[in-house]
Design a protein around this motif. Structure first.
Motif, PDB file in Angstrom:
ATOM      1  N   ASN A 189     -34.172 -37.363  32.003  1.00 34.22           N
ATOM      2  CA  ASN A 189     -33.848 -36.703  33.269  1.00 34.22           C
ATOM      3  C   ASN A 189     -34.995 -36.239  34.043  1.00 34.22           C
ATOM      4  O   ASN A 189     -34.953 -35.404  34.985  1.00 34.22           O
ATOM      5  CB  ASN A 189     -32.893 -35.351  32.781  1.00 34.22           C
ATOM      6  N   ARG A 190     -36.191 -36.743  33.594  1.00 33.15           N
ATOM      7  CA  ARG A 190     -37.386 -36.479  34.141  1.00 33.15           C
ATOM      8  C   ARG A 190     -37.777 -37.715  35.435  1.00 33.15           C
ATOM      9  O   ARG A 190     -37.643 -38.691  35.078  1.00 33.15           O
ATOM     10  CB  ARG A 190     -38.557 -36.487  33.303  1.00 33.15           C
TER      11      ARG A 190
ATOM     12  N   LEU B 126     -33.315 -27.837  26.940  1.00 29.92           N
ATOM     13  CA  LEU B 126     -34.043 -27.741  28.100  1.00 29.92           C
ATOM     14  C   LEU B 126     -35.436 -28.462  27.915  1.00 29.92           C
ATOM     15  O   LEU B 126     -35.620 -29.139  28.914  1.00 29.92           O
ATOM     16  CB  LEU B 126     -34.330 -26.284  28.594  1.00 29.92           C
TER      17      LEU B 126
ATOM     18  N   ALA C 115     -28.027 -29.655  31.563  1.00 24.39           N
ATOM     19  CA  ALA C 115     -29.415 -29.984  30.937  1.00 24.39           C
ATOM     20  C   ALA C 115     -29.727 -31.321  31.220  1.00 24.39           C
ATOM     21  O   ALA C 115     -30.635 -31.742  30.906  1.00 24.39           O
ATOM     22  CB  ALA C 115     -28.817 -30.119  29.304  1.00 24.39           C
ATOM     23  N   GLY C 116     -28.927 -32.099  31.930  1.00 26.14           N
ATOM     24  CA  GLY C 116     -29.150 -33.560  32.202  1.00 26.14           C
ATOM     25  C   GLY C 116     -29.178 -34.416  31.137  1.00 26.14           C
ATOM     26  O   GLY C 116     -30.159 -35.144  30.940  1.00 26.14           O
ATOM     27  N   GLY C 117     -28.027 -34.398  30.386  1.00 27.31           N
ATOM     28  CA  GLY C 117     -28.199 -35.420  29.411  1.00 27.31           C
ATOM     29  C   GLY C 117     -26.952 -36.114  29.338  1.00 27.31           C
ATOM     30  O   GLY C 117     -26.190 -36.380  30.041  1.00 27.31           O
TER      31      GLY C 117
END
Ligand code: SF4
Lengths: 267, 444
Positions: free
Chosen positions: A43-44, B84, B112-114
């Motif tokens: 997600n980076r 996070l 969380a973007g997972g």
């Protein structure tokens, strides 16, 4: 033609999604501008410059741009995705979606590629000197329009699900393939110079499959009709046993004649 | 006085029997007796409520390797921080929780973007792929009960996996147009093993293991008028048998295929289902024919329904880009993510990845923070850095559940969970709130 050389620094901990490594994105940009292009590690959101040393500027257009990728790209996805022109040479192995949805130009990978490479390809040339994993030149999930054009040439072996929903173009595999070749095929040509385990041409509507080695289990829906001489690859005229099928699938008619899918098995 | 609660749904298998009678103790803390439940369903009711065997506090792994009880607040904080910090966390499981829990998990993982995945990934996920490619001509179990006169069980063994499936829906019940029950139905079982389901079959076809695809092709050849071209034997089944059984299917008033892991997890996986769907479509030229996946857990259909509504995809969601969702099983499926070491934090919820995943996959997962959210001890909880106990949906928590035929059913709470133990939804919502707080404090 201008050449941009990328050298992977190996700084990514997870897999890197380098969807901007294409002549289209590099065209008209200096090395510094290329370094500022976006990529993703999980997600980076990062910049290409954080993961690659970049040398040289892009050409005026995509067609004028050549990209050479050095260093270890085993964990780099999406190189050459959706490119329309120009050239990419990857000197190592690389990961999924290499040359995915490619429309033109040329991609050469000197090592192996993982799954989903050449997926949804519409044009251009994709050469793999090593092996390819599953879903080579296949369709994206749920898409009934698979590969529509271009050439894929794998010099080693391929895995399962080669050319699912293929509609056009050509795939040549110098080695073996395993299960499911050209499932739901609606056109195009697949040439396998080695052996295949089974399920060649299952649910196939149209298209041609040439196998030089053995098919361990032939689909019951294919029927032997005659022997033919054909040139599957330029300059290789050979005699094949010709089968039509899949007799369990729908087929259209042209000029009153039913069009079947064809398997040509080398005699 | 013990209280009897009627018409309770069973939170065990995908048959979701909703005629269960539960007797609970005076204080509402224990289940004393259950009726109308099969052997496997009985056990789940006995596990619920407030009793000595229940884990009541989260357990956190200590530097010396032991587990120590901690407060729920600490568990929430640890989970939020783990999510996070991670670049690509994965939350996997959800076979045994309610749809409210699935929605809460989706909120957390989007933030969380997972990656977010459910047990279909190692189960009927291949059916989804076939459904994407070829559609899903299905029906409800009520239609099967009332109308179907030819039942095919292909690669599934309900006698053991869904014990009341045959008696409630498929073979024995007397429906509106199937008044004679078992006598009005023809049962076909196709399986490499002669199972207990095979014993009730009128036709049992012992297909060669891994060659179902070829057998489907042969049946389709009959439908397309190429019966004469079928080889003498296909997948160990003689041509005459194929022709005979194909006639039974074609002459049915209503034929339904139930299929299980035998199809979607032998060679070819999604393609076996894909061609089964094609055969179903072909048979509709002759009669009414439908197909249904024998979904395993009671609410494994739920996350598919909830996430399809939220994101457009039923499983294997990659939410790392935050602005769009990507799904491609083979890449974004849990086992593949784990085998390729693509993720850096793992939450196992309402399932047991420790028992179900290949050992190398678990070894990769164990290199990173590993959290289990589950009412009971299991293999995953015992190797976790944090184990959070929660309520058992359908026993000490209610909620929406989707039956194997995509019919939603409201499940009920029958006993009280130990005080302080949250539901999956409550725990995940608290994690979400803590993540928002931490982000506000500039945690990352
Ligand atoms: S068949 Fe399934 S849902 Fe019905 S009682 Fe048994 S375990 Fe419960």
């Amino acid at each position: 033609m201008s050449t941009v050389t990328l050298t992977a620094k190996g700084t990514h901990e997870l897999y890197l999604e380098a969807y901007n490594v294409t002549p289209d994105a590099f065209a008209g940009k200096t090395a510094d501008e290329i370094a500022a292009l976006e990529c993703h590690e999980g997600n980076r959101k990062g910049k290409l410059g954080e993961y690659f040393d970049i040398d040289g500027n892009g050409g005026d257009t995509a067609a004028d741009t050549q990209i050479i990728v050095k260093g270890d790209c085993k964990k780099i996805k999406r190189i050459g995705q959706q490119m329309t022109a120009g050239e990419i040479i990857v000197e190592s192995d690389c990961d999924m979606y290499t040359a995915g949805w490619m429309k033109g130009g040329k991609v050469t990978v000197k090592g192996n590629v993982d799954s989903f490479c050449g997926i949804g390809m519409a044009g251009g040339e994709f050469i793999v000197e090593g092996n390819a994993q599953n879903y080579l030149g296949s369709a994206y999930r749920g898409d009934w329009r698979g590969m529509t054009g271009g050439l894929i040439h794998v010099k080693g072996n391929a895995g399962n699900d080669v050319a699912t929903f293929m509609r056009g173009g050509k795939i040549i595999i110098d080695g073996d393939a395993f299960l499911h070749v050209c499932t739901h095929g609606e056109g195009g040509t697949v040439v396998i110079k080695g052996n295949v385990e089974s399920r060649v041409g299952g649910q196939m509507v149209k298209g041609d499959i040439y196998v030089y080695g053995q098919i361990k289990y032939m689909m019951p829906g294919f029927k032997y009709v005659d022997d033919v001489e054909a040139e599957a690859v330029e300059g290789e005229k050979l005699t094949f046993a010709h089968y039509i099928g899949d007799l369990g699938e729908r087929h259209s008619k042209r000029k009153g004649e039913i069009i079947y899918g064809n398997i040509y098995l080398k005699k | 006085m013990p209280k009897v609660i009627k018409n309770v749904g069973c939170p065990y298998c995908g048959a979701c029997c909703d005629d269960v009678e539960v007797t609970v103790s005076d204080d509402g803390k224990r289940v004393l007796e259950v009726k109308n439940v099969c052997a496997i369903g009985t056990q789940i009711f006995m596990h619920g409520g407030d009793h000595d065997g229940r884990i009541k506090l989260p357990r956190m792994r200590q530097p010396d390797g032991t587990m120590k009880d901690v407060s729920f607040k600490e568990a929430i904080d640890f989970t939020a921080k783990t999510l996070l910090k991670a670049k690509k966390p994965l939350m996997y499981g959800f076979g045994s929780t309610n749809c409210e829990g699935h929605a809460a998990a989706a909120r957390v993982m989007e933030r969380a973007g997972g990656c977010l995945d459910n047990c279909a990934s190692i189960c009927h996920g291949s059916s989804f792929l076939a459904i994407f490619d070829n559609g899903y001509p299905s029906c409800t179990l009520g239609e099967v009960k009332n109308r179907a006169d030819v039942i095919v069980y292909w690669g599934s063994n309900p006698a053991h996996a869904h014990p009341r499936h045959m008696s409630r829906y498929a073979i024995f019940p007397r429906g509106f147009f199937t008044g004679k029950g078992h006598k009005s139905r023809t049962v076909i079982v196709i399986d490499p093993r002669f199972t207990d389901t095979g014993r009730v079959a009128d036709y049992y076809l012992q297909v060669r293991q891994g060659h179902d695809y070829e057998l489907f092709d042969a049946f389709r050849m009959v439908c397309h008028g190429h019966a004469d071209d079928i080889p003498d034997v296909v997948a160990n089944i003689p041509k005459e048998t194929i022709l005979e059984v194909a006639e039974v299917m074609k002459n049915a008033r209503f034929c339904n295929f139930f299929y299980g892991m035998g199809l979607c997890h032998s060679d070819g996986r999604n393609h076996n289902i894909d061609i089964a769907i094609s055969l179903t479509r072909d048979l509709n030229e002759f009669t009414k024919c439908t197909i249904m996946a024998m979904r395993g857990h009671y609410n494994i259909t739920g996350p598919g329904a909830v996430w399809s509504w939220q994101f457009g995809f039923p499983y294997c969601l990659d939410l790392t880009k935050k602005t769009m969702v990507h799904m491609n099983p083979g890449e974004t499926s849990s086992v593949d993510l784990a085998m390729r070491d693509e993720i850096d934090a793992f939450i196992n919820i309402g399932t047991d990845a420790g028992a179900h995943f290949p050992i190398p996959a678990v070894q990769h997962l164990k290199k990173h923070p590993f959290i289990t959210i589950d009412p009971s001890r299991n293999m995953a909880s015992e190797i976790s850095d944090l184990h959070v106990p929660v309520k058992i949906c359908g026993v000490d928590d209610g909620g929406i559940v989707y039956r194997m035929d995509n019919v939603p059913i409201q499940y009920r709470k029958v006993v009280d969970a130990p005080a302080g133990v949250p539901s999956d939804e409550e725990f995940l919502d608290a994690v979400y709130e803590r993540m928002v707080e931490l982000e506000g404090e500039g945690f990352i």
